[in-house]
Motif scaffolding. Structure first.
Motif, PDB file in Angstrom:
ATOM      1  N   ASP A 140      -3.475  12.514   6.755  1.00  0.00           N
ATOM      2  CA  ASP A 140      -2.464  13.566   6.768  1.00  0.00           C
ATOM      3  C   ASP A 140      -1.756  13.687   8.106  1.00  0.00           C
ATOM      4  N   LYS A 141      -2.121  12.843   9.065  1.00  0.00           N
ATOM      5  CA  LYS A 141      -1.428  12.866  10.350  1.00  0.00           C
ATOM      6  C   LYS A 141      -0.026  12.272  10.181  1.00  0.00           C
ATOM      7  N   SER A 142       0.837  12.591  11.128  1.00  0.00           N
ATOM      8  CA  SER A 142       2.211  12.100  11.038  1.00  0.00           C
ATOM      9  C   SER A 142       2.592  11.366  12.315  1.00  0.00           C
ATOM     10  N   CYS A 143       1.681  10.529  12.819  1.00  0.00           N
ATOM     11  CA  CYS A 143       1.985   9.731  14.006  1.00  0.00           C
ATOM     12  C   CYS A 143       3.238   8.906  13.732  1.00  0.00           C
ATOM     13  N   THR A 144       4.171   8.947  14.645  1.00  0.00           N
ATOM     14  CA  THR A 144       5.488   8.373  14.363  1.00  0.00           C
ATOM     15  C   THR A 144       5.492   6.858  14.307  1.00  0.00           C
ATOM     16  N   PHE A 145       4.438   6.212  14.792  1.00  0.00           N
ATOM     17  CA  PHE A 145       4.380   4.748  14.800  1.00  0.00           C
ATOM     18  C   PHE A 145       3.615   4.178  13.615  1.00  0.00           C
ATOM     19  N   CYS A 146       2.973   5.029  12.812  1.00  0.00           N
ATOM     20  CA  CYS A 146       1.935   4.553  11.883  1.00  0.00           C
ATOM     21  C   CYS A 146       2.403   4.533  10.435  1.00  0.00           C
ATOM     22  N   ILE A 147       2.154   3.412   9.782  1.00  0.00           N
ATOM     23  CA  ILE A 147       2.555   3.240   8.385  1.00  0.00           C
ATOM     24  C   ILE A 147       1.472   3.674   7.397  1.00  0.00           C
ATOM     25  N   VAL A 148       0.259   3.936   7.885  1.00  0.00           N
ATOM     26  CA  VAL A 148      -0.873   4.193   6.993  1.00  0.00           C
ATOM     27  C   VAL A 148      -0.620   5.307   5.976  1.00  0.00           C
ATOM     28  N   PRO A 149      -0.047   6.461   6.349  1.00  0.00           N
ATOM     29  CA  PRO A 149       0.191   7.487   5.325  1.00  0.00           C
ATOM     30  C   PRO A 149       1.075   7.014   4.177  1.00  0.00           C
ATOM     31  N   TYR A 150       1.887   5.974   4.447  1.00  0.00           N
ATOM     32  CA  TYR A 150       2.785   5.451   3.412  1.00  0.00           C
ATOM     33  C   TYR A 150       2.118   4.361   2.572  1.00  0.00           C
ATOM     34  N   THR A 151       0.927   3.906   3.001  1.00  0.00           N
ATOM     35  CA  THR A 151       0.235   2.859   2.247  1.00  0.00           C
ATOM     36  C   THR A 151      -1.083   3.335   1.652  1.00  0.00           C
ATOM     37  N   ARG A 152      -1.690   4.355   2.259  1.00  0.00           N
ATOM     38  CA  ARG A 152      -2.959   4.875   1.750  1.00  0.00           C
ATOM     39  C   ARG A 152      -2.866   6.327   1.280  1.00  0.00           C
ATOM     40  N   GLY A 153      -1.686   6.926   1.413  1.00  0.00           N
ATOM     41  CA  GLY A 153      -1.462   8.241   0.838  1.00  0.00           C
ATOM     42  C   GLY A 153      -2.082   9.380   1.616  1.00  0.00           C
ATOM     43  N   GLU A 154      -2.084  10.562   0.984  1.00  0.00           N
ATOM     44  CA  GLU A 154      -2.608  11.749   1.646  1.00  0.00           C
ATOM     45  C   GLU A 154      -4.126  11.688   1.721  1.00  0.00           C
ATOM     46  N   GLU A 155      -4.629  12.429   2.670  1.00  0.00           N
ATOM     47  CA  GLU A 155      -6.065  12.405   2.963  1.00  0.00           C
ATOM     48  C   GLU A 155      -6.870  13.118   1.875  1.00  0.00           C
ATOM     49  N   ILE A 156      -7.874  12.424   1.359  1.00  0.00           N
ATOM     50  CA  ILE A 156      -8.808  13.019   0.398  1.00  0.00           C
ATOM     51  C   ILE A 156     -10.216  12.595   0.792  1.00  0.00           C
ATOM     52  N   SER A 157     -11.124  13.570   0.875  1.00  0.00           N
ATOM     53  CA  SER A 157     -12.510  13.282   1.228  1.00  0.00           C
ATOM     54  C   SER A 157     -13.342  13.046  -0.023  1.00  0.00           C
ATOM     55  N   ILE A 158     -14.262  12.113   0.081  1.00  0.00           N
ATOM     56  CA  ILE A 158     -15.214  11.843  -0.995  1.00  0.00           C
ATOM     57  C   ILE A 158     -16.300  12.911  -0.956  1.00  0.00           C
ATOM     58  N   PRO A 159     -16.686  13.489  -2.094  1.00  0.00           N
ATOM     59  CA  PRO A 159     -17.726  14.520  -2.087  1.00  0.00           C
ATOM     60  C   PRO A 159     -18.986  14.056  -1.369  1.00  0.00           C
ATOM     61  N   ASP A 160     -19.587  14.953  -0.599  1.00  0.00           N
ATOM     62  CA  ASP A 160     -20.721  14.555   0.239  1.00  0.00           C
ATOM     63  C   ASP A 160     -21.918  14.091  -0.573  1.00  0.00           C
ATOM     64  N   ASP A 161     -22.100  14.621  -1.789  1.00  0.00           N
ATOM     65  CA  ASP A 161     -23.253  14.182  -2.579  1.00  0.00           C
ATOM     66  C   ASP A 161     -23.108  12.715  -2.983  1.00  0.00           C
ATOM     67  N   LEU A 162     -21.867  12.265  -3.241  1.00  0.00           N
ATOM     68  CA  LEU A 162     -21.652  10.860  -3.576  1.00  0.00           C
ATOM     69  C   LEU A 162     -21.881   9.972  -2.354  1.00  0.00           C
ATOM     70  N   ILE A 163     -21.457  10.439  -1.189  1.00  0.00           N
ATOM     71  CA  ILE A 163     -21.699   9.686   0.044  1.00  0.00           C
ATOM     72  C   ILE A 163     -23.192   9.552   0.305  1.00  0.00           C
ATOM     73  N   LEU A 164     -23.911  10.658   0.173  1.00  0.00           N
ATOM     74  CA  LEU A 164     -25.353  10.629   0.428  1.00  0.00           C
ATOM     75  C   LEU A 164     -26.089   9.761  -0.581  1.00  0.00           C
ATOM     76  N   ASP A 165     -25.628   9.763  -1.834  1.00  0.00           N
ATOM     77  CA  ASP A 165     -26.231   8.874  -2.840  1.00  0.00           C
ATOM     78  C   ASP A 165     -26.041   7.412  -2.430  1.00  0.00           C
ATOM     79  N   GLU A 166     -24.857   7.083  -1.939  1.00  0.00           N
ATOM     80  CA  GLU A 166     -24.592   5.709  -1.517  1.00  0.00           C
ATOM     81  C   GLU A 166     -25.446   5.332  -0.316  1.00  0.00           C
ATOM     82  N   VAL A 167     -25.584   6.247   0.630  1.00  0.00           N
ATOM     83  CA  VAL A 167     -26.421   5.986   1.800  1.00  0.00           C
ATOM     84  C   VAL A 167     -27.873   5.776   1.386  1.00  0.00           C
ATOM     85  N   ARG A 168     -28.356   6.587   0.451  1.00  0.00           N
ATOM     86  CA  ARG A 168     -29.745   6.421  -0.024  1.00  0.00           C
ATOM     87  C   ARG A 168     -29.935   5.071  -0.717  1.00  0.00           C
TER      88      ARG A 168
END
Length: 435
Positions: A151-179
């Motif tokens: 969601d940053k708008s750094c003027t040099f960076c193309i990432v928001p235009y290629t990966r879209g707006e910021e969305i976090s993965i639910p922590d329970d899914l992250i912890l399941d993957e780590v386990r």
């Protein structure tokens, strides 16, 4: 015979993880096996990067090369960030390409495989809760995505235009993957996001999120995980709670990447980075004060539009003050869709080349001093591989020094052992096992 998959991954660690996801899906649902030989592949994937211009230019030469090398009937797919921002243009310019799959659409790999000339590049698509099949290229460490987009708008960076707006993965899914990784014998996890310390601000499905510091605490409680790394945090969001957790949690590796981009407050304002030269120096100083053995890495762009000699001197000043152990430095590269590409006062290429050379020479002097100072120190090293040709075990210390140890075999791969540094060098340290 099983179908064969050849995949080339360009760019960042998130691309590496995306490639692992695609490999897993193709193995599970289509029966593919990996190959290192383009000529025997039934499917050739190029997972692309678009942060700078050079990888984009490289893409089309790679497509041409693979089109000549592939066997009859083999398909070519282009995936990743360049796929997101060029889309159908890739197929128009390179008819040999069978499909294009954007960075936010990785879970659709099996679908596009069977759609001639398919183009799936939506940056609004959300597959953060999709349960990918399991594949990891390393048996020692695991990349774990914790969010997508920015969601940053750094003027040099193309990432928001290629990966879209910021969305976090639910922590329970992250912890399941780590386990799951820990159950497979993985000792180190690397948490990935474009801006990890804004984790939890917007969570997939509208769920309530936790902050990044709390996520670090929860990951550290997973049995079997002995090391935690993450990339990249944004300097603006390195609050005291985060820095104190980084310093005090024994499972968090004492190596941190702080992307500076420029040492000039004026240029940082033009970049929309949100912090000043003084803020960055103070945050780095606090980290070093609380964590004496820390190593700090950074990214720097030289010759951003309008950068003066005074601005560049400010960058050298921050490099001198912080004493970065590692640095990725580049000349400014205008990217499509970004505001900075239209800024006036683009810096002369010869001036840009000279500044980059000066910066890299200055950084090399710092690096050589840092390397020389490691002689005689003892580090716990997680061994990641064994090179039978050189007879060397290769691993990393918690603070991210690459360390080699002579050995007759690779039995210690995946283990952590104390190593005393007996020889220093620019690219790696050499040690001997303690005890």
């Amino acid at each position: 015979m099983a179908k064969k998959l050849f995949i080339e991954t360009l760019g960042c660690q998130m691309n590496v993880r995306d490639s692992e996801h695609m490999i897993a899906e193709l193995q599970l649902h289509e029966g593919y096996e990996l190959t290192q030989e383009v000529g025997e592949a039934d499917l050739i994937l190029i997972n692309t990067c678009s942060v700078r211009e050079k990888p984009v230019q490289k893409l089309f030469s790679e497509i041409g090369m693979y089109a000549k090398q592939r066997k009859p009937g083999a398909k070519i797919g282009v995936t990743g960030c360049t796929a997101s921002h060029l889309g159908e243009e890739i197929i128009r310019r390179s008819p040999a390409v069978d499909f294009v799959l954007g960075a936010r659409n990785t879970s659709k790999i099996v679908q596009v495989l069977h759609k001639p000339k398919a183009v799936e590049t939506s940056i609004d698509y959300d597959d953060t809760t999709y349960q990918f099949a399991d594949y990891r290229s390393s048996k020692v460490k695991a990349f774990v995505n914790i969010m997508v987009g920015c969601d940053k708008s750094c003027t040099f960076c193309i990432v928001p235009y290629t990966r879209g707006e910021e969305i976090s993965i639910p922590d329970d899914l992250i912890l399941d993957e780590v386990r799951r990784a820990a159950d497979q014998g993985i000792k180190e996890v690397i948490l990935l996001g474009q801006n990890v310390n804004s984790y939890g601000r917007r969570v997939s499905g509208g769920r309530k999120g936790i902050g990044f510091t709390e996520l670090l605490r929860r990951v550290s409680r997973v049995d079997g995980i002995e090391r935690i790394r993450f990339t990249s945090p944004h300097p603006l969001h390195m609050d005291d709670e985060f820095i104190e957790e980084f310093a005090s949690n024994p499972k968090i590796c004492k190596n941190i990447h702080m992307p500076l981009q420029s040492g000039s407050t004026r240029i940082l304002r033009q970049m929309r980075r949100g912090y000043t030269k003084e803020w960055f120096i103070e945050r780095a100083a606090k980290i070093r004060a609380l964590t004496p053995d820390v190593t700090i890495g950074t990214d720097i762009i030289v010759a951003f539009p309008g950068e003066s000699e005074e601005d560049f001197a400010d960058t050298l000043d921050v490099v001198r003050e912080v004493g970065f152990e590692t640095m990725f430095s580049f000349k400014y590269s205008p990217r499509p869709l970004t505001p900075a590409a239209q800024f006036p006062n683009q810096v002369d290429p010869e001036v840009a080349d000279a500044r980059l050379w000066r910066l890299q020479e200055f950084q090399q002097e710092i690096h050589d001093r840092v390397a020389a100072a490691q002689a005689g120190k003892v580090y716990d090293v997680l061994f990641e591989e064994y090179n039978s040709e050189t007879g060397m075990l290769i691993g990393r210390s918690g603070n991210n020094f690459m360390i080699r140890v002579p050995a007759s075999d690779g039995r210690l791969v995946g283990s952590i052992a104390p190593v005393k540094i007996v020889k220093t060098g620019r690219h790696a340290l050499t040690g001997e096992l303690e005890g």
